[in-house]
Write a protein that holds these residues in place. Structure first.
Motif, PDB file in Angstrom:
ATOM      1  N   ASN A  64      -8.174 -17.830   1.839  1.00  0.00           N
ATOM      2  CA  ASN A  64      -7.548 -17.373   3.087  1.00  0.00           C
ATOM      3  C   ASN A  64      -6.582 -16.207   2.917  1.00  0.00           C
ATOM      4  OD1 ASN A  64      -5.463 -18.732   1.897  1.00  0.00           O
ATOM      5  ND2 ASN A  64      -5.247 -20.273   3.484  1.00  0.00           N
ATOM      6  N   GLN A  65      -6.359 -15.724   1.701  1.00  0.00           N
ATOM      7  CA  GLN A  65      -5.510 -14.552   1.508  1.00  0.00           C
ATOM      8  C   GLN A  65      -6.238 -13.263   1.891  1.00  0.00           C
ATOM      9  OE1 GLN A  65      -6.849 -16.437  -0.838  1.00  0.00           O
ATOM     10  NE2 GLN A  65      -7.553 -15.205  -2.549  1.00  0.00           N
ATOM     11  N   LEU A  77     -15.309  -5.746   7.473  1.00  0.00           N
ATOM     12  CA  LEU A  77     -14.417  -5.125   6.514  1.00  0.00           C
ATOM     13  C   LEU A  77     -13.555  -6.226   5.918  1.00  0.00           C
ATOM     14  CD1 LEU A  77     -13.339  -2.470   5.282  1.00  0.00           C
ATOM     15  CD2 LEU A  77     -11.595  -2.518   7.071  1.00  0.00           C
ATOM     16  N   LEU A  78     -13.672  -6.408   4.623  1.00  0.00           N
ATOM     17  CA  LEU A  78     -12.925  -7.418   3.891  1.00  0.00           C
ATOM     18  C   LEU A  78     -11.787  -6.706   3.178  1.00  0.00           C
ATOM     19  CD1 LEU A  78     -13.122 -10.457   3.180  1.00  0.00           C
ATOM     20  CD2 LEU A  78     -14.589  -9.816   1.272  1.00  0.00           C
ATOM     21  N   ALA A  79     -10.533  -7.187   3.340  1.00  0.00           N
ATOM     22  CA  ALA A  79      -9.376  -6.545   2.732  1.00  0.00           C
ATOM     23  C   ALA A  79      -8.523  -7.583   2.015  1.00  0.00           C
ATOM     24  CB  ALA A  79      -8.544  -5.821   3.789  1.00  0.00           C
ATOM     25  N   GLY A  80      -7.912  -7.165   0.928  1.00  0.00           N
ATOM     26  CA  GLY A  80      -7.043  -8.015   0.114  1.00  0.00           C
ATOM     27  C   GLY A  80      -6.601  -7.217  -1.094  1.00  0.00           C
ATOM     28  N   THR A  81      -6.118  -7.891  -2.109  1.00  0.00           N
ATOM     29  CA  THR A  81      -5.761  -7.175  -3.327  1.00  0.00           C
ATOM     30  C   THR A  81      -7.041  -6.792  -4.066  1.00  0.00           C
ATOM     31  OG1 THR A  81      -5.643  -9.128  -4.735  1.00  0.00           O
ATOM     32  CG2 THR A  81      -3.608  -8.502  -3.551  1.00  0.00           C
ATOM     33  N   MET A  82      -6.917  -5.859  -4.970  1.00  0.00           N
ATOM     34  CA  MET A  82      -8.089  -5.449  -5.747  1.00  0.00           C
ATOM     35  C   MET A  82      -8.664  -6.647  -6.514  1.00  0.00           C
ATOM     36  SD  MET A  82      -8.515  -2.343  -4.890  1.00  0.00           S
ATOM     37  CE  MET A  82      -9.676  -1.680  -6.071  1.00  0.00           C
ATOM     38  N   GLU A  84      -8.536  -9.849  -5.738  1.00  0.00           N
ATOM     39  CA  GLU A  84      -9.213 -10.746  -4.805  1.00  0.00           C
ATOM     40  C   GLU A  84     -10.574 -10.195  -4.400  1.00  0.00           C
ATOM     41  OE1 GLU A  84      -5.060 -12.294  -2.728  1.00  0.00           O
ATOM     42  OE2 GLU A  84      -6.214 -10.678  -1.820  1.00  0.00           O
ATOM     43  N   LEU A  85     -10.620  -8.893  -4.164  1.00  0.00           N
ATOM     44  CA  LEU A  85     -11.883  -8.283  -3.741  1.00  0.00           C
ATOM     45  C   LEU A  85     -12.903  -8.223  -4.870  1.00  0.00           C
ATOM     46  CD1 LEU A  85     -10.515  -5.500  -1.403  1.00  0.00           C
ATOM     47  CD2 LEU A  85     -11.723  -7.581  -0.747  1.00  0.00           C
ATOM     48  N   LYS A  86     -12.445  -8.007  -6.094  1.00  0.00           N
ATOM     49  CA  LYS A  86     -13.374  -8.031  -7.224  1.00  0.00           C
ATOM     50  C   LYS A  86     -13.997  -9.420  -7.355  1.00  0.00           C
ATOM     51  CE  LYS A  86     -12.209  -6.211 -11.106  1.00  0.00           C
ATOM     52  NZ  LYS A  86     -11.423  -5.842 -12.299  1.00  0.00           N
ATOM     53  N   GLN A  87     -13.189 -10.446  -7.134  1.00  0.00           N
ATOM     54  CA  GLN A  87     -13.692 -11.823  -7.183  1.00  0.00           C
ATOM     55  C   GLN A  87     -14.695 -12.057  -6.043  1.00  0.00           C
ATOM     56  OE1 GLN A  87     -10.703 -14.859  -6.706  1.00  0.00           O
ATOM     57  NE2 GLN A  87     -12.005 -16.410  -7.633  1.00  0.00           N
ATOM     58  N   ALA A  88     -14.367 -11.592  -4.861  1.00  0.00           N
ATOM     59  CA  ALA A  88     -15.281 -11.737  -3.720  1.00  0.00           C
ATOM     60  C   ALA A  88     -16.585 -10.998  -3.983  1.00  0.00           C
ATOM     61  CB  ALA A  88     -14.618 -11.205  -2.451  1.00  0.00           C
ATOM     62  N   GLU A  89     -16.491  -9.819  -4.576  1.00  0.00           N
ATOM     63  CA  GLU A  89     -17.696  -9.040  -4.880  1.00  0.00           C
ATOM     64  C   GLU A  89     -18.618  -9.814  -5.821  1.00  0.00           C
ATOM     65  OE1 GLU A  89     -18.881  -4.596  -6.421  1.00  0.00           O
ATOM     66  OE2 GLU A  89     -17.281  -5.651  -7.460  1.00  0.00           O
ATOM     67  N   GLN A  90     -18.055 -10.489  -6.800  1.00  0.00           N
ATOM     68  CA  GLN A  90     -18.871 -11.290  -7.727  1.00  0.00           C
ATOM     69  C   GLN A  90     -19.622 -12.386  -6.977  1.00  0.00           C
ATOM     70  OE1 GLN A  90     -19.534 -10.500 -10.920  1.00  0.00           O
ATOM     71  NE2 GLN A  90     -18.361  -8.690 -10.377  1.00  0.00           N
ATOM     72  N   HIS A  91     -18.963 -13.041  -6.024  1.00  0.00           N
ATOM     73  CA  HIS A  91     -19.640 -14.058  -5.223  1.00  0.00           C
ATOM     74  C   HIS A  91     -20.707 -13.438  -4.324  1.00  0.00           C
ATOM     75  CE1 HIS A  91     -16.231 -16.593  -6.403  1.00  0.00           C
ATOM     76  NE2 HIS A  91     -17.086 -17.583  -6.228  1.00  0.00           N
ATOM     77  N   LEU A  92     -20.421 -12.271  -3.768  1.00  0.00           N
ATOM     78  CA  LEU A  92     -21.378 -11.609  -2.887  1.00  0.00           C
ATOM     79  C   LEU A  92     -22.674 -11.258  -3.616  1.00  0.00           C
ATOM     80  CD1 LEU A  92     -18.928  -9.261  -0.991  1.00  0.00           C
ATOM     81  CD2 LEU A  92     -20.333 -11.060   0.047  1.00  0.00           C
TER      82      LEU A  92
END
Length: 115
Positions: A64-65, A77-82, A84-92
């Motif tokens: 939820n961050q 558009l997904l926004a957060g810290t770099m 957090e986004l790198k982690q999200a990208e791995q899941h994507l």
């Protein structure tokens, strides 16, 4: 796609190779060697595809961050810290039918005073 190691001199963003100059929590400073121009890699990831709505609802519930803004149908558009986004990208990468693209901004070639 964003690939880097702790001491990497280069990173690949959206399939293009950049020299990594500096890392900050909410953006990175890169150098585009082909255009000889500095670039900000923003803390924004555009996510699209048929399954993007369902995936992001589940993912953001657990993370939820991150903030999510709808851009268009099945495009967010997904926004957060770099980090957090790198982690999200791995899941994507594991979800079929979803694409992601990092947002970058080329910095001006001349300062405002030089224009």
């Amino acid at each position: 796609m964003l690939n880097s190691s702790k001491l990497a001199a280069f990173v690949y963003v959206n399939g293009t190779k950049y020299r990594l100059l500096q890392r900050y929590t909410n953006y990175w400073v890169l150098y585009d060697m082909q255009l000889s121009q500095a670039v900000h890699l923003l803390n924004q990831l555009v996510v699209s595809g048929e399954r993007s709505t369902v995936f992001l609802q589940k993912y953001v519930k657990d993370h939820n961050q991150l903030s999510v803004s709808k851009i268009a149908a099945e495009t967010y558009l997904l926004a957060g810290t770099m980090a957090e986004l790198k982690q999200a990208e791995q899941h994507l990468k594991t979800v079929h039918g979803i694409t992601s693209e990092w947002q970058i901004r080329y910095l001006p070639l001349k300062s405002a005073a030089d224009r």
